[in-house]
Structures are given as structure tokens and as C-alpha cells.
Design an enzyme around this catalytic site. Structure first.
Site, mmCIF file in Angstrom:
data_model
loop_
_atom_site.group_PDB
_atom_site.id
_atom_site.type_symbol
_atom_site.label_atom_id
_atom_site.label_comp_id
_atom_site.label_asym_id
_atom_site.label_seq_id
_atom_site.Cartn_x
_atom_site.Cartn_y
_atom_site.Cartn_z
ATOM 1 C CG HIS A 22 -2.022 -1.214 1.309
ATOM 2 N ND1 HIS A 22 -2.982 -1.267 0.052
ATOM 3 C CD2 HIS A 22 -2.336 -2.019 1.964
ATOM 4 C CE1 HIS A 22 -3.652 -2.025 0.275
ATOM 5 N NE2 HIS A 22 -3.253 -2.901 1.554
ATOM 6 C CG ASP A 35 -2.370 -8.438 0.795
ATOM 7 O OD1 ASP A 35 -2.064 -8.994 1.602
ATOM 8 O OD2 ASP A 35 -3.428 -7.947 0.696
ATOM 9 C CG HIS A 58 -6.489 -5.422 1.298
ATOM 10 N ND1 HIS A 58 -5.874 -6.301 2.433
ATOM 11 C CD2 HIS A 58 -7.807 -5.157 2.068
ATOM 12 C CE1 HIS A 58 -6.755 -6.424 3.566
ATOM 13 N NE2 HIS A 58 -7.891 -5.630 3.166
ATOM 14 C CG ASP A 103 -4.580 -10.258 3.251
ATOM 15 O OD1 ASP A 103 -4.301 -10.730 2.176
ATOM 16 O OD2 ASP A 103 -4.731 -8.873 3.393
ATOM 17 C CE1 TYR A 163 -2.281 -8.146 8.826
ATOM 18 C CE2 TYR A 163 -4.049 -8.333 6.668
ATOM 19 C CZ TYR A 163 -2.969 -7.956 7.269
ATOM 20 O OH TYR A 163 -2.174 -6.943 6.426
HETATM 21 ZN ZN LIG Z 1 -3.970 -7.460 2.465
#
Ligand SMILES: [Zn+2]
Length: 371
Positions: A171, A207, A209, A296, A335
Site C-alpha cells: 500500500h 494479497d 487487498h 488475508d 491476519y
Molecule cells: Zn491485505
């Protein structure tokens, strides 16, 4: 497979993060990396080694030097300014409309880093989801060195290397941190590879995201193809980037490939997306792929909404390795702590062509339940 790890991440010992303004228990905690390290060590097929220091150069090849300097001094600045908080997080960010109507020249002249450390955090930050503590900078530098040492191992002849990066990186943009990320480990690795090999490099982001930072850094670059499978940003962080029609511009036109998936995406959905992503990578020349690896996507992840199971990570790792390219695999998110070690072991064994031997004895059942 060689694994690069440093205990420097332990200093980034955050306990809370904010979610829509409320303090909640942190997700991106030190236990994550320790779970993965322990699982790989107990496997017997991985060799864990320490990173070597690579200095500022590879970081500022990708990031604004101002971001580096801010992260270096942020903690001591907060203390020097008499702010006795347990962590630093901004609450005021320069929304684009704050400068509406101003010419680009006026914006360049007037929009500058304030002196208040909270303002500085807003100037460089994307969001309040990257709390900074005393050990954050050293940990973030350590994660970069982990990534660059994995690059060194592959350039020295290894087929693949795994960098157990923490904090994660995807990110973080050229001049921005956020979303648990401070420096973009994968982007720094890709840039180092381009410089070392002169080849085109592909980044495969797995990932949950969208890796908005990686996309931003290489948006206009023709020498780095970014391919990402992630949650549709219409419903998930980072909300403002990650859609199909973001394909890059200039030399980078067509080099950015986003594959957003629906809530509840299954193993079959994910494998189909993986095949599309790998086709896109196979279509461009080059011998090295950087993998931004997140877990995740797992069905029980507390912040993700996909439905993947542990065995699918083995298959995804196998298919990525079947590209026949050297792999630099870097840890991003994930997570659900009880299954992180097994999920990592499954993926990496798949990438090595070894069978996966699930270990219910670890206290985690095949459905992720903890004994
Ligand atoms: Zn992520």
C-alpha cells in the site's frame, strides 16, 4: 528454499489500530511473522538466514526521500513536540478538494509539509491504519533489507527465495505510507531487479487487498508489469484504486492488470483468476517474478471476505512456479494468525514442487478451527 527473516520487526509492536475512528485490537502484529517463521523452521525444508543491509539507495530509487526522512524522525519528533501518545497516527489528510481551483503551480508552491508531527503524518500518510511506534522505522528498514536480500539470493542463482517481510509494503506509494505499510518492499525489489538484470520484471500481487502503492509506483513504467488479484475496491480497502479499467498510462499503458473478485470468492474463482494473471505475466519477456503474497484471502481471515482454504495455496504456489521463472516471494498481509504458518508452508512447498503435508497437530484443523 531459502527464507530471509530478521527479528527487527519485533520493534514494530503495535497493539491497537483505528477502524472508522475507533481503537480496535491491531491485526498487523508481530505474532504473524513469528507464526510463519516457526512453521517454516519446523518443516525442515527451509533455511532461514538474516538479511544484509542495503542502505538508502534502493529505497530512494522508488520512494520520495522526504518520506524516508519523515519515517526516520517521526517518533523522536512526536516526543520532542511533547505528544505522549503510545503511537502516531494522523487524523487530517490533504483531500484533493482542499486545493480545488488552484493551478498546479499554486498547489506545488502552497502544499507543503507542516511542522506539527500530526500534520506531517497526514502529509505523508494515506490513512490511520499504519500506526507508528518507536521501533517502526527500524522494522520497516529491516523488511526492505529482507526483500533485497531475497533478490540477492535469486540473482546469485537460487530458483526462488522467500522474504518474510514485516511490516508489509504494497500500500506504500512513492511519497506515501499507509495500510500497515511504510516502504514498498515488492516495488523496491522489482526496481533493484530491473537495474541488476536489465530485463522486464513482473509483480504478481496475491494479497486480498489491491496494492495501490505498487500500481502507483509503476503506473507509467513499461519495464514492470503489475498484475493483482484482490477484493473489489468498491467494497474493500483501499476503496479508491484497484478497478479493471486502471491499465497504466504512457509507457505503462497495458502494463497494469487488475483482477477484482466478489465477496465470498471460492477456490475455483481464485484459481481461474490465477490462471488469467499468469497468462498476463507469461505474455511479457523476463525471467523473474516478484510475488506479493498475502493470506488475508483465507476463509477465516478477520478482515478479508474470500473463502479460500489452505490446500489451494499449495496449488497456487505450484501454478506460479510452473511459469518457469525465478521467484522472489515477499510476505504482505494475512491476519488469521492460527493458520498463517500452515498457509505459508503450503504455498511455498507448492512453489518448490514438494507435496503438502497438512499438520493438524499444530492445533489448527483443516477448516482453520483451533483445537
Ligand atoms: Zn491485505
Amino acid at each position: 528454499m531459502q527464507v530471509v527473516y530478521t527479528p527487527a520487526h519485533l520493534g514494530h509492536d503495535i497493539t491497537v489500530e483505528t477502524f472508522m475512528g475507533l481503537s480496535v485490537p491491531a491485526n498487523e502484529v508481530a505474532e504473524r511473522a513469528e507464526r510463519i517463521r516457526a512453521a517454516l523452521e519446523s518443516d525442515g525444508g527451509f533455511t532461514v538466514s538474516a538479511p544484509t543491509e542495503h542502505g538508502d539507495g534502493p529505497i530512494t530509487a522508488v520512494h520520495d526521500v522526504g518520506l524516508l526522512r519523515f519515517l526516520e524522525v517521526a517518533w523522536s519528533e512526536m516526543r520532542a513536540q511533547g505528544i505522549p501518545r503510545a503511537f502516531l497516527a494522523a487524523d487530517t489528510y490533504p483531500n484533493r478538494s482542499m486545493f480545488e481551483g488552484m493551478s498546479p503551480e499554486a498547489v506545488a508552491r502552497l502544499v507543503r509539509e507542516p511542522s506539527h508531527v500530526g500534520g506531517r503524518a497526514g502529509f505523508w500518510g494515506l490513512d490511520s491504519a499504519a500506526p507508528l511506534v518507536a521501533g517502526t522505522y527500524v522494522a520497516a528498514r529491516g523488511a526492505v533489507d529482507v526483500a533485497l536480500t531475497a533478490v540477492d539470493l535469486v540473482l546469485a542463482g537460487a530458483d526462488a527465495a522467500y522474504g518474510l517481510c514485516r511490516p508489509p509494503g504494497h500500500h506504500a506509494a512513492r511519497a506515501m505510507y499507509g495500510g500497515y505499510c511504510f516502504f514498498n518492499n515488492a516495488a523496491i525489489a522489482a526496481q533493484a531487479l530491473v537495474e541488476a538484470t536489465g530485463e522486464r520484471v513482473a509483480i504478481l500481487d496475491l494479497d486480498f487487498h489491491h496494492g495501490n502503492g505498487t500500481q502507483q509506483i509503476f503506473w507509467r513504467r513499461g519495464d514492470v508489469r503489475y498484475v493483482s488479484i484482490h477484493a473489489d475496491p468498491d467494497r474493500q480497502y483501499p476503496y479508491f484504486l484497484g478497478r479493471v479499467d486502471e491499465i497504466g498510462e504512457g509507457d505503462g499503458a497495458g502494463e497494469n492488470v487488475n483482477i477484482p473478485l466478489r465477496a465470498g470468492a471460492t477456490n475455483d474463482d481464485y484459481l481461474a483468476a490465477t490462471d488469467r494473471a499468469l497468462e498476463s505475466i507469461a505474455a511479457v519477456p523476463g525471467s523473474v517474478v516478484v510475488v506479493s503474497l498475502g493470506f488475508d484471502t483465507y476463509g477465516l481471515d478477520p478482515i478479508g471476505d474470500f473463502a479460500l482454504t489452505t490446500d489451494i495455496y499449495h496449488e497456487v504456489g505450484r501454478r506460479v512456479a510452473a511459469l518457469g521463472r525465478r521467484l522472489i516471494i515477499l510476505q504482505e498481509g494475512g491476519y488469521h494468525r492460527p493458520t498463517l504458518g500452515e498457509n505459508a508452508r503450503a504455498w511455498l512447498r507448492g512453489a518448490e514442487g514438494r507435496p503438502f503435508d497438512p499438520r493438524p497437530a499444530s492445533g489448527v484443523g483443516p477448516d482453520g478451527s483451533v483445537a
